[in-house]
Write a protein that holds these residues in place. Structure first.
Motif, PDB file in Angstrom:
ATOM      1  N   ILE A  70       1.339  -1.203  -0.061  1.00  0.00           N
ATOM      2  CA  ILE A  70      -0.216   0.127  -0.165  1.00  0.00           C
ATOM      3  C   ILE A  70       0.790   1.113   0.210  1.00  0.00           C
ATOM      4  N   ARG A  71       0.582   2.148  -1.238  1.00  0.00           N
ATOM      5  CA  ARG A  71       1.009   3.758  -0.028  1.00  0.00           C
ATOM      6  C   ARG A  71       0.108   4.457   0.153  1.00  0.00           C
ATOM      7  N   LEU A  72       0.569   4.880   1.446  1.00  0.00           N
ATOM      8  CA  LEU A  72      -0.104   5.608   1.681  1.00  0.00           C
ATOM      9  C   LEU A  72      -0.095   7.110   0.999  1.00  0.00           C
ATOM     10  N   LEU A  73      -0.884   8.151   1.119  1.00  0.00           N
ATOM     11  CA  LEU A  73      -1.052   9.669   0.278  1.00  0.00           C
ATOM     12  C   LEU A  73      -1.544  10.054   1.277  1.00  0.00           C
ATOM     13  N   GLY A  74      -1.761  11.769   0.793  1.00  0.00           N
ATOM     14  CA  GLY A  74      -1.883  12.872   1.315  1.00  0.00           C
ATOM     15  C   GLY A  74      -1.354  13.582   3.074  1.00  0.00           C
ATOM     16  N   ALA A  75      -1.739  13.285   3.867  1.00  0.00           N
ATOM     17  CA  ALA A  75      -1.710  13.414   4.904  1.00  0.00           C
ATOM     18  C   ALA A  75      -1.435  12.737   5.933  1.00  0.00           C
ATOM     19  N   CYS A  76      -1.140  11.260   5.365  1.00  0.00           N
ATOM     20  CA  CYS A  76      -1.321   9.882   5.395  1.00  0.00           C
ATOM     21  C   CYS A  76       0.743   9.945   5.314  1.00  0.00           C
ATOM     22  N   GLU A  77       0.973  10.278   4.543  1.00  0.00           N
ATOM     23  CA  GLU A  77       2.645  10.430   3.886  1.00  0.00           C
ATOM     24  C   GLU A  77       3.145  10.815   4.673  1.00  0.00           C
ATOM     25  N   THR A  78       2.828  11.794   5.476  1.00  0.00           N
ATOM     26  CA  THR A  78       3.826  12.300   6.616  1.00  0.00           C
ATOM     27  C   THR A  78       3.320  12.482   7.932  1.00  0.00           C
ATOM     28  N   CYS A  79       2.195  11.448   8.152  1.00  0.00           N
ATOM     29  CA  CYS A  79       2.466  11.127   9.870  1.00  0.00           C
ATOM     30  C   CYS A  79       2.739  10.460  10.337  1.00  0.00           C
ATOM     31  N   PRO A  80       2.975  10.878  11.481  1.00  0.00           N
ATOM     32  CA  PRO A  80       4.110   9.976  12.243  1.00  0.00           C
ATOM     33  C   PRO A  80       3.488   8.766  12.712  1.00  0.00           C
ATOM     34  N   SER A  81       2.349   8.767  12.686  1.00  0.00           N
ATOM     35  CA  SER A  81       0.879   7.560  13.260  1.00  0.00           C
ATOM     36  C   SER A  81       0.612   6.529  12.038  1.00  0.00           C
TER      37      SER A  81
END
Length: 78
Positions: free
Chosen positions: A40-51
């Motif tokens: 999976i590739r995380l996108l948007g805010a999820c890309e840089t989210c520490p969680s």
């Protein structure tokens, strides 16, 4: 690629997607390997989210483990 497993993973992830979108993120289902690894590739805010690791392991991975026979692990790709 196992197209049946891909379809099951895709369906399960679509139910999880609103939680990511609510927080300004999303995902791209990149690949489901024959041995049950979901990439999976995380996108948007999820890309840089520490969680994001927690989202992958405690959210997405648990969801798939409950819903998809033969699922083994979620791996984030960049």
């Amino acid at each position: 690629m196992n197209s049946e497993m891909y379809a099951e993973v895709d369906t399960a992830l679509k139910k999880f997607r609103p939680f990511l979108v609510r927080d300004g993120g999303d995902y791209e289902l990149v690949e489901v390997t024959p041995d049950g690894i979901v990439k999976i590739r995380l996108l948007g805010a999820c890309e840089t989210c520490p969680s994001s690791d927690m989202t992958l392991k405690m959210g997405i991975e648990l969801t798939l483990a409950e819903k998809v026979m033969g699922f083994k692990e979620v791996v984030q790709v960049f």
